[in-house]
Design a protein around this motif. Structure first.
Motif, mmCIF file in Angstrom:
data_model
loop_
_atom_site.group_PDB
_atom_site.id
_atom_site.type_symbol
_atom_site.label_atom_id
_atom_site.label_comp_id
_atom_site.label_asym_id
_atom_site.label_seq_id
_atom_site.Cartn_x
_atom_site.Cartn_y
_atom_site.Cartn_z
ATOM 1 N N SER A 82 39.700 40.972 33.784
ATOM 2 C CA SER A 82 39.138 39.664 33.074
ATOM 3 C C SER A 82 40.441 39.136 32.152
ATOM 4 O O SER A 82 40.831 37.992 32.292
ATOM 5 C CB SER A 82 38.179 39.961 32.037
ATOM 6 N N SER A 83 41.247 40.016 31.607
ATOM 7 C CA SER A 83 42.567 39.687 30.863
ATOM 8 C C SER A 83 43.337 38.951 31.964
ATOM 9 O O SER A 83 44.017 37.798 31.608
ATOM 10 C CB SER A 83 43.213 40.795 30.233
ATOM 11 N N MET A 84 43.779 39.516 32.881
ATOM 12 C CA MET A 84 44.593 38.776 33.852
ATOM 13 C C MET A 84 44.212 37.666 34.381
ATOM 14 O O MET A 84 45.012 36.634 34.637
ATOM 15 C CB MET A 84 44.927 40.131 35.070
ATOM 16 N N ASP A 85 42.855 37.654 34.668
ATOM 17 C CA ASP A 85 42.280 36.300 35.134
ATOM 18 C C ASP A 85 42.433 35.217 34.042
ATOM 19 O O ASP A 85 42.732 34.104 34.727
ATOM 20 C CB ASP A 85 40.822 36.313 35.249
ATOM 21 N N GLY A 86 42.402 35.432 32.714
ATOM 22 C CA GLY A 86 42.521 34.342 31.935
ATOM 23 C C GLY A 86 44.041 34.217 31.846
ATOM 24 O O GLY A 86 44.531 33.109 31.587
ATOM 25 N N LEU A 87 44.916 35.291 31.934
ATOM 26 C CA LEU A 87 46.249 35.011 31.934
ATOM 27 C C LEU A 87 46.723 34.122 32.769
ATOM 28 O O LEU A 87 47.531 33.230 32.671
ATOM 29 C CB LEU A 87 47.054 36.195 31.804
ATOM 30 N N LEU A 88 46.413 34.256 34.214
ATOM 31 C CA LEU A 88 46.874 33.652 35.389
ATOM 32 C C LEU A 88 46.438 32.322 35.213
ATOM 33 O O LEU A 88 47.034 31.335 35.706
ATOM 34 C CB LEU A 88 46.104 34.327 36.613
ATOM 35 N N ARG A 89 45.165 31.905 34.712
ATOM 36 C CA ARG A 89 44.811 30.531 34.588
ATOM 37 C C ARG A 89 45.484 29.890 33.707
ATOM 38 O O ARG A 89 45.658 28.612 33.806
ATOM 39 C CB ARG A 89 42.997 30.606 34.285
ATOM 40 N N ILE A 130 51.990 40.076 37.700
ATOM 41 C CA ILE A 130 51.271 39.441 38.810
ATOM 42 C C ILE A 130 51.211 39.872 40.076
ATOM 43 O O ILE A 130 50.235 40.064 40.819
ATOM 44 C CB ILE A 130 51.884 37.782 38.933
ATOM 45 N N HIS A 131 52.478 40.599 40.617
ATOM 46 C CA HIS A 131 52.520 41.145 41.803
ATOM 47 C C HIS A 131 51.395 42.608 41.976
ATOM 48 O O HIS A 131 50.884 42.643 42.858
ATOM 49 C CB HIS A 131 53.872 41.489 41.870
ATOM 50 N N TYR A 132 51.794 43.345 40.839
ATOM 51 C CA TYR A 132 51.000 44.401 40.606
ATOM 52 C C TYR A 132 49.401 44.229 40.756
ATOM 53 O O TYR A 132 48.564 44.657 41.599
ATOM 54 C CB TYR A 132 51.256 45.117 39.529
ATOM 55 N N TYR A 133 49.082 43.140 40.021
ATOM 56 C CA TYR A 133 47.648 42.594 40.075
ATOM 57 C C TYR A 133 47.146 42.215 41.212
ATOM 58 O O TYR A 133 45.771 42.467 41.834
ATOM 59 C CB TYR A 133 47.294 41.707 38.801
ATOM 60 N N ALA A 134 47.939 41.647 42.155
ATOM 61 C CA ALA A 134 47.493 40.879 43.404
ATOM 62 C C ALA A 134 47.484 42.213 44.450
ATOM 63 O O ALA A 134 46.352 41.987 45.314
ATOM 64 C CB ALA A 134 48.640 39.830 43.751
ATOM 65 N N ARG A 174 49.155 50.941 49.071
ATOM 66 C CA ARG A 174 50.293 51.459 48.513
ATOM 67 C C ARG A 174 50.311 51.450 47.224
ATOM 68 O O ARG A 174 51.073 52.339 46.454
ATOM 69 C CB ARG A 174 51.616 50.330 48.995
ATOM 70 N N ILE A 175 49.320 50.749 46.588
ATOM 71 C CA ILE A 175 49.425 50.595 45.059
ATOM 72 C C ILE A 175 48.500 51.639 44.369
ATOM 73 O O ILE A 175 48.423 51.963 43.459
ATOM 74 C CB ILE A 175 48.847 49.247 44.538
ATOM 75 N N ASN A 176 47.674 52.488 45.154
ATOM 76 C CA ASN A 176 46.640 53.404 44.693
ATOM 77 C C ASN A 176 47.481 54.538 44.133
ATOM 78 O O ASN A 176 47.091 55.054 42.848
ATOM 79 C CB ASN A 176 46.082 53.911 45.853
ATOM 80 N N LYS A 177 48.822 54.681 44.364
ATOM 81 C CA LYS A 177 49.453 56.122 43.678
ATOM 82 C C LYS A 177 50.286 55.519 42.565
ATOM 83 O O LYS A 177 50.617 56.270 41.806
ATOM 84 C CB LYS A 177 50.419 56.772 44.413
ATOM 85 N N HIS A 178 50.230 54.235 41.976
ATOM 86 C CA HIS A 178 51.160 53.600 41.035
ATOM 87 C C HIS A 178 50.429 53.164 39.936
ATOM 88 O O HIS A 178 49.235 52.785 39.950
ATOM 89 C CB HIS A 178 52.008 52.659 41.725
ATOM 90 N N THR A 179 51.077 53.622 38.893
ATOM 91 C CA THR A 179 50.842 53.040 37.482
ATOM 92 C C THR A 179 51.494 51.901 37.727
ATOM 93 O O THR A 179 52.578 51.551 38.154
ATOM 94 C CB THR A 179 51.162 53.699 36.394
ATOM 95 N N LEU A 180 51.334 50.801 36.425
ATOM 96 C CA LEU A 180 52.108 49.653 36.435
ATOM 97 C C LEU A 180 53.445 50.066 36.157
ATOM 98 O O LEU A 180 54.585 49.458 36.874
ATOM 99 C CB LEU A 180 51.769 48.855 35.203
ATOM 100 N N GLY A 181 53.841 51.085 35.336
ATOM 101 C CA GLY A 181 55.303 51.458 34.955
ATOM 102 C C GLY A 181 55.953 52.022 36.355
ATOM 103 O O GLY A 181 57.096 51.686 36.584
ATOM 104 N N SER A 182 55.313 52.800 37.076
ATOM 105 C CA SER A 182 55.850 53.373 38.298
ATOM 106 C C SER A 182 56.009 52.504 39.316
ATOM 107 O O SER A 182 56.994 52.430 40.188
ATOM 108 C CB SER A 182 55.060 54.695 38.913
ATOM 109 N N SER A 236 46.438 50.727 34.387
ATOM 110 C CA SER A 236 46.608 52.029 34.954
ATOM 111 C C SER A 236 45.368 52.925 34.579
ATOM 112 O O SER A 236 45.442 53.589 33.709
ATOM 113 C CB SER A 236 47.882 52.565 34.593
ATOM 114 N N LEU A 237 44.347 52.722 35.156
ATOM 115 C CA LEU A 237 43.146 53.422 34.715
ATOM 116 C C LEU A 237 43.149 54.941 35.143
ATOM 117 O O LEU A 237 43.513 55.287 36.164
ATOM 118 C CB LEU A 237 41.777 52.657 35.344
#
Length: 322
Positions: A197-204, A265-269, A277-285, A171-172
């Motif tokens: 980059s972190s998510m890329d490594g995690l998913l791989r 993963i869903h949030y990242y995708a 739809r994701i523009n207004k959201h943090t990961l938490g919200s 959530s930048l």
């Protein structure tokens, strides 16, 4: 315990405690970072940043950081297996330091100094016969080395449980970038790229190691305190990061095993695909909204946009179906 960049410091502090001493390890980590916030861990060169830019290997002199690491880690010993990733700037290779080649004292301090030698800001660490910078140049998150150490000990994938703690924020926060200096712009770039980059490594890792239980993945659900300079948060900012992390960890555990990674993963995708739809959201919200039914269920195996991560898993799935 696997750690990259500043995460290597946390990994060592945790590995310094045996299983069952996690509360003591957490207290030690908090003490370390609060003390770090009260110390100047680097200084300007004589002649200032210009000297660092044109005549030195980094913008700042990190000599005080070496002294601090020696003070904090000089008598630390490893009670658990560990892996620290750094990059050899000479040949560009990713190097693993583990229990096999890291013991304690100066040896360990040298490895940790390399892990926090942020390229450009500090000169490379001249240790172990070469020049090293932090491992984030290759991996922001190295799950692979931890799993590989388990398999080398003879454990099957089904017997391996992975917990991940991420410090890159999904959530930048919004910034006024028009007035940024070059240094500020570089840090903003690193802030943005770190999460992806972190998510890329995690998913791989998730889809490379079929059967491994990725139990809990704890990621900041809101923007964590940051600074335009490395290793320079105030004590109040450090405390705010601790509070957010503790709450995020408790929420992830309360939600149940594997749920945190599915939501992440869903949030990242959605972010990667540019879903408005994701523009207004943090990961938490986003997590709250999804639990309330505002977002559909998600299956990465059916997402063509994210197919690159699931390629191997899809092939195995088709074999099983046949």
């Amino acid at each position: 315990m696997s750690g990259v960049s500043a995460g290597a410091l946390n990994a060592v502090l945790l590995a310094n405690h045996t299983q069952g001493q996690e509360a003591a390890a957490a207290e030690r980590m908090e003490e370390f970072w609060r003390t770090a916030a009260e110390n100047d861990l680097y200084q300007s060169w004589w002649g200032g940043m210009i000297r660092g830019l044109f005549w030195k290997g980094g913008l700042y002199d990190s000599a005080p950081l070496v002294d601090y690491l020696q003070q904090e880690f000089g008598d630390v010993s490893m009670e658990r297996k560990i892996d620290i990733g750094v990059v050899d700037i000479v040949d560009g290779g990713y190097k693993d330091f583990s229990n096999g080649n890291i013991t304690s004292g100066g040896n360990l301090v040298h490895a940790l100094y390399a892990s926090v030698s942020f390229a450009g800001f500090f000169a490379p660490a001249e240790v172990f016969g070469s020049s090293y910078v932090d491992g984030a140049a290759v991996w922001d998150l190295d799950v692979f080395s931890a799993i590989n150490q388990c398999t080398e000990q003879g454990f099957a994938h089904e017997d391996i449980v992975v917990d991940v703690v991420m410090t890159s924020s999904a959530s930048l926060k919004h910034v006024e970038a028009t007035s940024f200096t070059s240094i500020q712009m570089l840090f903003r770039y690193l802030e943005v790229s770190s999460f992806y980059s972190s998510m890329d490594g995690l998913l791989r890792a998730k889809f490379a190691y079929q059967g491994v239980n990725f139990r809990y993945v704890i990621a900041p659900t809101d923007a964590i305190p940051s600074s335009i300079f490395p290793l320079s948060l105030s004590k109040s900012q450090v405390n705010a990061a601790f509070a957010l992390g503790a709450q995020d960890a408790q929420d992830v555990i309360n939600a149940g095993a594997t749920q945190s990674l599915d939501n992440l993963i869903h949030y990242y995708a959605l972010k990667k695909s540019g879903d408005e739809r994701i523009n207004k959201h943090t990961l938490g919200s986003f997590t709250e909204a999804k639990n309330a039914g505002e977002f559909e269920e998600y299956d990465i195996m059916k997402d063509d946009y994210m197919r690159k991560y699931t390629h191997r898993a899809r092939k195995q799935q088709k074999k099983q179906e046949l």
